[in-house]
Design an enzyme around this catalytic site. Structure first.
Site, PDB file in Angstrom:
ATOM      1  N   SER A   1      53.799  37.348  27.881  1.00  0.00           N
ATOM      2  CA  SER A   1      53.366  37.961  26.625  1.00  0.00           C
ATOM      3  C   SER A   1      54.284  37.565  25.469  1.00  0.00           C
ATOM      4  CB  SER A   1      53.359  39.479  26.760  1.00  0.00           C
ATOM      5  OG  SER A   1      52.640  39.863  27.908  1.00  0.00           O
TER       6      SER A   1
HETATM    7  N1  SAH Z   1      54.445  40.893  32.324  1.00  0.00           N
HETATM    8  C1  SAH Z   1      54.265  39.460  32.462  1.00  0.00           C
HETATM    9  C2  SAH Z   1      53.019  38.965  31.783  1.00  0.00           C
HETATM   10  C3  SAH Z   1      51.903  39.155  32.652  1.00  0.00           C
HETATM   11  S1  SAH Z   1      50.331  38.519  32.243  1.00  0.00           S
HETATM   12  C4  SAH Z   1      55.444  38.683  31.988  1.00  0.00           C
HETATM   13  O1  SAH Z   1      56.385  39.267  31.460  1.00  0.00           O
HETATM   14  O2  SAH Z   1      55.438  37.467  32.163  1.00  0.00           O
HETATM   15  C5  SAH Z   1      49.439  39.604  33.296  1.00  0.00           C
HETATM   16  C6  SAH Z   1      49.685  39.440  34.763  1.00  0.00           C
HETATM   17  O3  SAH Z   1      48.924  40.445  35.414  1.00  0.00           O
HETATM   18  C7  SAH Z   1      49.225  38.115  35.353  1.00  0.00           C
HETATM   19  O4  SAH Z   1      50.264  37.516  36.035  1.00  0.00           O
HETATM   20  C8  SAH Z   1      48.097  38.525  36.308  1.00  0.00           C
HETATM   21  O5  SAH Z   1      48.010  37.725  37.462  1.00  0.00           O
HETATM   22  C9  SAH Z   1      48.483  39.933  36.648  1.00  0.00           C
HETATM   23  N2  SAH Z   1      47.415  40.802  37.133  1.00  0.00           N
HETATM   24  C10 SAH Z   1      46.117  40.860  36.724  1.00  0.00           C
HETATM   25  N3  SAH Z   1      45.454  41.810  37.398  1.00  0.00           N
HETATM   26  C11 SAH Z   1      46.350  42.381  38.256  1.00  0.00           C
HETATM   27  C12 SAH Z   1      46.262  43.419  39.230  1.00  0.00           C
HETATM   28  N4  SAH Z   1      45.133  44.074  39.452  1.00  0.00           N
HETATM   29  N5  SAH Z   1      47.373  43.728  39.932  1.00  0.00           N
HETATM   30  C13 SAH Z   1      48.546  43.073  39.715  1.00  0.00           C
HETATM   31  N6  SAH Z   1      48.686  42.084  38.815  1.00  0.00           N
HETATM   32  C14 SAH Z   1      47.597  41.736  38.094  1.00  0.00           C
END
Ligand code: SAH
Length: 217
Positions: free
Chosen positions: A65
């Protein structure tokens, strides 16, 4: 060190121009951002952009993000230290690392196996894995083994607030989560008070969709 960019300077600049200038006032959050080498949480070819004011692709259609929203979500959780936290969507592991600096213990859950590994590697390489555990699973169902949580942070847009997350939140606990259609979501702060749940919109945002049982199919 000749020829290498000085990331410390970029990091301080980012904190001033992107965070402090746009309403991040929590001193602990600012200090925590200053202490984490963000360039270690993006793919090597994107290191030059690690302090840019935008999300960066990390593979598998996912992104780390934008720095501001990460700091804003952390500030919204109003952490004072010692809390037990659930972070949904580990991705690069950066947000988990930030929460680890602000709280006692972080469980970060990720649904894509390769990103589970990626987040673990990044956290281990930077030594920020002391109080952060990355697990594989569907974060829409929370992480029952680590519950109850003082705070929960969700980094993917959900159609609705998953009930399991509310169940796993302690009384007086705080949950930040993007809710709404795929393109534009409301960032909601949900506070549990005497068993009652209060929800308010604290901003607008655009996250990747939450997958899994409680997400978008
Ligand atoms: N917080 C992260 C950014 C994440 S983007 C950082 O600092 O880099 C969102 C993430 O959520 C992605 O990696 C995606 O694979 C994950 N995601 C999506 N749906 C999910 C779920 N149901 N359970 C766990 N992770 C999930």
């Amino acid at each position: 060190m000749f020829g290498f960019p000085d990331y410390t300077i970029r990091r301080d600049e980012m904190v001033e121009t992107q965070l402090r200038a746009r309403g991040i006032t929590d001193k602990r959050v600012l200090a925590a951002v200053r202490s984490i080498r963000r360039e270690e949480f993006v793919p090597e070819e994107a290191r030059d952009r690690a302090y840019g004011d935008e999300p960066i692709p990390i593979g598998f259609g996912q992104t780390i993000s934008q720095p501001w929203i990460t700091a804003y979500m952390a500030q919204t959780l109003a952490l004072t230290g010692g809390e037990n936290i659930l972070d949904v969507g580990a991705g690069s592991g950066y947000h988990a690392a930030l929460l680890g600096r602000l709280a006692g213990k972080v469980t970060s859950i990720e649904i894509i196996p390769e990103l589970v590994e990626y987040a673990r590697e990044n956290l281990a390489r930077t030594g920020l894995d002391q109080n952060v555990t990355v697990i594989r699973g569907d974060g829409g169902a929370g992480a029952p083994d680590g519950a109850p949580f003082d705070a929960i942070s969700v980094a993917a847009g959900a159609p609705e607030v998953p009930a399991h997350l509310l169940d796993q939140l302690k009384d007086s606990g705080r949950l930040v989560i993007p809710v709404g259609p795929l393109e534009d979501q409301e960032l909601r702060l949900i506070v549990k008070q005497n068993g009652k749940v209060e929800s308010r919109v604290v901003g607008l945002c655009r996250f990747v969709p939450l997958r899994g049982q409680h997400g978008w199919r």
